[in-house]
Structures are given as C-alpha cells and as structure tokens.
Design a protein around this motif. Structure first.
Motif, PDB file in Angstrom:
ATOM      1  N   ARG A  64       0.849  -1.267  -0.020  1.00 55.95           N
ATOM      2  CA  ARG A  64       0.220   0.149   0.426  1.00 55.95           C
ATOM      3  C   ARG A  64       0.670   1.181  -0.393  1.00 55.95           C
ATOM      4  O   ARG A  64       2.067   1.194   0.605  1.00 55.95           O
ATOM      5  N   PRO A  65       0.117   2.271  -1.085  1.00 61.90           N
ATOM      6  CA  PRO A  65       1.364   3.625  -0.903  1.00 61.90           C
ATOM      7  C   PRO A  65       1.043   3.976   1.104  1.00 61.90           C
ATOM      8  O   PRO A  65      -0.084   3.789   1.694  1.00 61.90           O
ATOM      9  N   ALA A  66       2.277   4.972   1.857  1.00 64.08           N
ATOM     10  CA  ALA A  66       2.539   4.700   2.211  1.00 64.08           C
ATOM     11  C   ALA A  66       3.373   6.069   2.357  1.00 64.08           C
ATOM     12  O   ALA A  66       4.092   6.868   2.025  1.00 64.08           O
ATOM     13  N   TRP A  67       3.116   7.233   4.050  1.00 63.88           N
ATOM     14  CA  TRP A  67       3.781   8.697   3.805  1.00 63.88           C
ATOM     15  C   TRP A  67       4.708   8.165   4.908  1.00 63.88           C
ATOM     16  O   TRP A  67       3.992   8.113   6.066  1.00 63.88           O
ATOM     17  N   LEU A  68       5.577   8.460   5.408  1.00 69.85           N
ATOM     18  CA  LEU A  68       6.910   8.441   6.017  1.00 69.85           C
ATOM     19  C   LEU A  68       7.982   9.414   6.124  1.00 69.85           C
ATOM     20  O   LEU A  68       9.291   9.764   5.385  1.00 69.85           O
ATOM     21  N   ARG A  69       7.695  10.075   7.314  1.00 71.12           N
ATOM     22  CA  ARG A  69       9.255  11.139   7.523  1.00 71.12           C
ATOM     23  C   ARG A  69      10.498  10.245   7.728  1.00 71.12           C
ATOM     24  O   ARG A  69      10.719   9.393   8.065  1.00 71.12           O
ATOM     25  N   PRO A  70      11.428  10.979   7.280  1.00 70.02           N
ATOM     26  CA  PRO A  70      11.241  11.872   5.913  1.00 70.02           C
ATOM     27  C   PRO A  70      11.570  12.016   4.583  1.00 70.02           C
ATOM     28  O   PRO A  70      12.065  13.028   3.951  1.00 70.02           O
ATOM     29  N   HIS A  71      10.834  10.542   4.352  1.00 68.81           N
ATOM     30  CA  HIS A  71      10.788  10.137   3.304  1.00 68.81           C
ATOM     31  C   HIS A  71      10.293  10.427   2.090  1.00 68.81           C
ATOM     32  O   HIS A  71       9.875  11.181   0.710  1.00 68.81           O
ATOM     33  N   GLY A  72       9.014  11.014   3.105  1.00 73.00           N
ATOM     34  CA  GLY A  72       7.863  11.264   2.323  1.00 73.00           C
ATOM     35  C   GLY A  72       7.289   9.582   1.254  1.00 73.00           C
ATOM     36  O   GLY A  72       6.734   9.060   2.096  1.00 73.00           O
ATOM     37  N   LEU A 105       0.325  -2.289  13.825  1.00 75.55           N
ATOM     38  CA  LEU A 105      -0.470  -0.768  13.189  1.00 75.55           C
ATOM     39  C   LEU A 105      -1.201  -0.639  13.389  1.00 75.55           C
ATOM     40  O   LEU A 105      -2.352  -0.974  13.381  1.00 75.55           O
ATOM     41  N   LEU A 106      -1.328   0.725  14.302  1.00 78.02           N
ATOM     42  CA  LEU A 106      -2.487   0.797  15.116  1.00 78.02           C
ATOM     43  C   LEU A 106      -3.116   2.272  14.816  1.00 78.02           C
ATOM     44  O   LEU A 106      -1.880   3.682  14.735  1.00 78.02           O
ATOM     45  N   HIS A 117      -5.036   9.017   6.235  1.00 74.52           N
ATOM     46  CA  HIS A 117      -5.072   8.726   7.866  1.00 74.52           C
ATOM     47  C   HIS A 117      -4.007   7.827   7.987  1.00 74.52           C
ATOM     48  O   HIS A 117      -2.852   7.405   8.170  1.00 74.52           O
ATOM     49  N   LYS A 118      -3.971   8.566   9.608  1.00 77.28           N
ATOM     50  CA  LYS A 118      -2.192   8.467  10.519  1.00 77.28           C
ATOM     51  C   LYS A 118      -2.455   7.297  11.122  1.00 77.28           C
ATOM     52  O   LYS A 118      -4.158   6.584  11.550  1.00 77.28           O
ATOM     53  N   GLY A 134      -6.361   6.292   3.126  1.00 81.59           N
ATOM     54  CA  GLY A 134      -7.680   5.862   3.905  1.00 81.59           C
ATOM     55  C   GLY A 134      -7.169   4.471   5.368  1.00 81.59           C
ATOM     56  O   GLY A 134      -6.363   3.018   4.814  1.00 81.59           O
ATOM     57  N   PRO A 135      -8.418   4.601   5.576  1.00 80.22           N
ATOM     58  CA  PRO A 135      -8.244   3.166   6.460  1.00 80.22           C
ATOM     59  C   PRO A 135      -8.555   2.078   6.472  1.00 80.22           C
ATOM     60  O   PRO A 135      -7.668   0.551   6.445  1.00 80.22           O
ATOM     61  N   THR A 136      -8.867   1.064   4.965  1.00 79.23           N
ATOM     62  CA  THR A 136      -8.665   0.180   4.348  1.00 79.23           C
ATOM     63  C   THR A 136      -7.758  -0.156   3.818  1.00 79.23           C
ATOM     64  O   THR A 136      -7.348  -2.031   3.729  1.00 79.23           O
ATOM     65  N   SER A 137      -5.704   0.187   3.734  1.00 79.60           N
ATOM     66  CA  SER A 137      -4.852  -0.041   3.772  1.00 79.60           C
ATOM     67  C   SER A 137      -4.311  -0.452   4.999  1.00 79.60           C
ATOM     68  O   SER A 137      -3.289  -0.962   4.790  1.00 79.60           O
ATOM     69  N   ILE A 138      -4.951   0.293   6.124  1.00 76.97           N
ATOM     70  CA  ILE A 138      -4.802   0.636   7.265  1.00 76.97           C
ATOM     71  C   ILE A 138      -4.855  -1.315   7.458  1.00 76.97           C
ATOM     72  O   ILE A 138      -3.752  -1.654   8.581  1.00 76.97           O
ATOM     73  N   THR A 139      -5.680  -1.408   7.669  1.00 73.71           N
ATOM     74  CA  THR A 139      -6.694  -2.928   7.469  1.00 73.71           C
ATOM     75  C   THR A 139      -6.039  -4.163   7.074  1.00 73.71           C
ATOM     76  O   THR A 139      -5.476  -4.958   7.779  1.00 73.71           O
TER      77      THR A 139
END
Length: 206
Positions: A64-72, A105-106, A117-118, A134-139
């Motif tokens: 899934r796509p995700a954003w992580l500091r500092p990489h983006g 993954l909370l 979504h964080k 979105g929440p479906t990615s987290i699930t």
C-alpha cells in the motif's frame, strides 16, 4: 522507522525449509494480487524495486502507498518475512523490520487536510508514525502482519512453543484501551485505572 539495514539482505532471499514460489515478477500470483490496485508512476517504479529483490521463498502479502518522514511517499510492503518501506526516490534507503519483531499497525484518530489517515507501526522497541491514503489500507496491512506473525510463532513439529510471556495479548488489550481513549469512550481517569489494573499496580494520582 529508523531501523535500517543494508537493503534487501541476502538472508531474506531464500529459506531452504520453505517451498520455492519461483522468480519474483509482476505476474507471479502473490505479487499480482498484492498489486491488484495497479500502481502507476512513482508507485510502479517503487514496486519494481522491491520485486527485483524478493526471494523465491518469500511471499508478498500486502502493498500500500504510505508516507514516512523524512522520505515522503513510498510503498509499505508486508511479506512472509518482513515489513518494508520503499521510498519513491531511487536511493538505497529502504527501511526494513523482520516480521518477528512487529506487533501491530495501530490506527490513530487523526486525519490531515488531504484525508490521509495516521497510523503507528508498533514493534518490540518503539513505534513509528506513518500516513496512509485511507483506513482500508491500514486494515489490509494489519491483516497481513497478523497472518505473517502467526506463521512465525506457530508451533512446528519437534519444537517447543516460544514463551512470549503473554506480551502480544497484553499489547492487544493496551491497543484497545488507546483506541477507546482516542475516540472519547474513556476519559483520563478511567484510562489510568484501566492501565493500572492491567499491569497490577496502584493507579497514579490524578
């Protein structure tokens, strides 16, 4: 996720005790299923990067796509052996954790102005903040982590079960308390009391 090791170590590429699933490519069944959402652009390039370095005995469970500091932005990947964050850029700064140390993954209650979504990736040492579309990615990521972790902790013939000291069960209870606090179902006093009862200590003064 400041756990960092040389990207795609050879040790993760082959397990003699497991079946071989064949060379990794976009059409291999597990990879095709994980990429059914058809990544394009930077996501597609990041996908090709991690596919190139997958082992033949390593299955891809979720991407899934995700954003992580500092990489983006990049791709968050769960396999039967590890979780990976592969940034969009072409650097070798691939972040990795073995699946054995990942707990959860909370999902947090926070969203940003773009509707992302964080979530907090919890391992045995720390937690790392990521953002998902979105929440479906987290699930989807959570289901993959839970399944992979169960495969590694399952009792195998000829081996004694690992003594976890109920840490996974206690963490799940603690995560439920955090979600209840974030949604307003528990106030500060009730939260302190619940945590004190969980760990068998007197509640701290308010």
């Amino acid at each position: 996720m400041d756990h960092q090791s040389p990207p795609f170590p050879d040790s993760a590429r082959h397990h003699p005790s497991r079946p071989d699933y064949g060379p990794a490519h976009r059409s291999r069944a597990d990879i095709a299923a994980a990429l059914l959402w058809d990544p394009t652009g930077n996501d597609a390039r990041a996908a090709e990067r991690f596919i190139t370095h997958l082992g033949e005995s390593e299955l891809v469970l979720a991407v899934r796509p995700a954003w992580l500091r500092p990489h983006g932005w990049g791709l968050f990947v769960v396999t039967t052996d590890r979780v990976l964050y592969v940034p969009h850029d072409d650097s070798d700064d691939v972040l990795e954790l073995p699946i054995e140390v990942v707990l959860w993954l909370l999902e947090a209650a926070d969203t940003n102005e773009h509707g992302h979504h964080k979530a907090n990736l919890i391992d045995l040492e720390r937690n790392v903040t990521l953002w998902f579309e979105g929440p479906t990615s987290i699930t989807a990521i959570n289901i993959a982590i839970s399944w992979a972790a169960r495969q590694h902790t399952a009792v195998q013939s000829g081996y004694e079960p690992a003594n976890t000291g109920n840490v996974v069960e206690e963490f799940s209870r603690f995560a439920a308390l955090l979600r209840a606090r974030e949604t307003g179902a528990l106030d500060d006093e009730a939260m302190r009391g619940a945590i004190a009862r969980m760990f068998g200590v007197a509640p701290p003064p308010s």
